[in-house]
Design a protein around this motif. Structure first.
Motif, mmCIF file in Angstrom:
data_model
loop_
_atom_site.group_PDB
_atom_site.id
_atom_site.type_symbol
_atom_site.label_atom_id
_atom_site.label_comp_id
_atom_site.label_asym_id
_atom_site.label_seq_id
_atom_site.Cartn_x
_atom_site.Cartn_y
_atom_site.Cartn_z
ATOM 1 N N ARG A 19 0.389 -1.621 0.055
ATOM 2 C CA ARG A 19 -0.086 0.028 0.029
ATOM 3 C C ARG A 19 0.590 0.871 0.195
ATOM 4 O O ARG A 19 2.191 1.452 0.710
ATOM 5 N N GLY A 20 0.857 2.255 -0.820
ATOM 6 C CA GLY A 20 1.004 3.102 -1.020
ATOM 7 C C GLY A 20 2.530 3.922 -1.748
ATOM 8 O O GLY A 20 3.162 4.188 -1.036
ATOM 9 N N PRO A 30 0.828 1.628 -9.095
ATOM 10 C CA PRO A 30 0.730 1.341 -8.051
ATOM 11 C C PRO A 30 1.482 -0.869 -7.831
ATOM 12 O O PRO A 30 0.812 -1.416 -8.947
ATOM 13 N N LYS A 31 2.468 -0.749 -7.516
ATOM 14 C CA LYS A 31 3.325 -1.634 -7.189
ATOM 15 C C LYS A 31 2.438 -3.573 -6.698
ATOM 16 O O LYS A 31 2.562 -4.334 -7.026
ATOM 17 N N LYS A 32 1.822 -2.804 -6.126
ATOM 18 C CA LYS A 32 0.323 -4.037 -5.780
ATOM 19 C C LYS A 32 0.092 -4.667 -7.308
ATOM 20 O O LYS A 32 -0.438 -5.642 -6.696
#
Length: 169
Positions: A118-119, A142-144
């Motif tokens: 997150r973030g 986002p890396k997620k």
């Protein structure tokens, strides 16, 4: 009941094959577009390489679940052929249980990793030459999105190996 489960299994199998085909096509398409833009037009997209890698990651993990489902993972068939039939079955079933365990590990740690992302973003920043000079342009992803496949693949792998376990294939 088993016939209904077989229909669901076939549907899931076809959907996973279609997803693999889609991600392979996306990977090739992003690569061709990026190479053409880089070497022909000297203006490569910032997102090209990142989306190629992301497509590759998702393709490989979905293919992992397909190999577990189809019992096409790396197996020691030569050893299985030398063992007595009953012992070979027990060894195969043991390895299927181990693959189910790997699926659960992917689920548990994959969810933890997605939550930890997150973030966090991939910074796909780049510079553009304009009439005012060099301008810095920001773009984030986002890396997620990349690691979101881990719990999904874990579930699909465990589910596929469980189906294979109960079919005793």
């Amino acid at each position: 009941m088993w016939q209904f489960l077989n229909h669901i299994d076939r549907f899931v199998h076809r959907a996973l094959e279609a997803l693999c085909s889609l991600f392979l096509a996306l990977m090739v398409g992003f690569t061709l577009y990026t190479v053409m833009m880089r070497y022909v037009f000297a203006n490569p997209p910032v997102w090209g390489d990142l989306l190629t890698v992301l497509s590759n990651i998702w393709l490989m993990f979905i293919a992992l679940s397909l190999t577990a489902r189809d019992n096409e993972h790396i197996a020691l068939n030569l050893i299985y052929e030398k063992l007595p039939a009953k012992l070979a079955l027990y060894v195969r079933q043991f390895w299927k249980l181990m693959i189910i365990l790997v699926g659960f590990i992917l689920i548990i740690y994959g969810v933890e990793l997605v939550e930890g992302m997150r973030g966090k973003y991939w910074e796909m920043w780049h510079f553009e030459f304009t009439a005012q000079g060099i301008e810095f342009k920001e773009n984030y992803m986002p890396k997620k999105y990349a690691v979101m496949i881990l719990p999904i693949a874990g579930f699909l792998t465990a589910f596929g190996a469980a189906i294979c376990f109960f079919k005793k294939v």
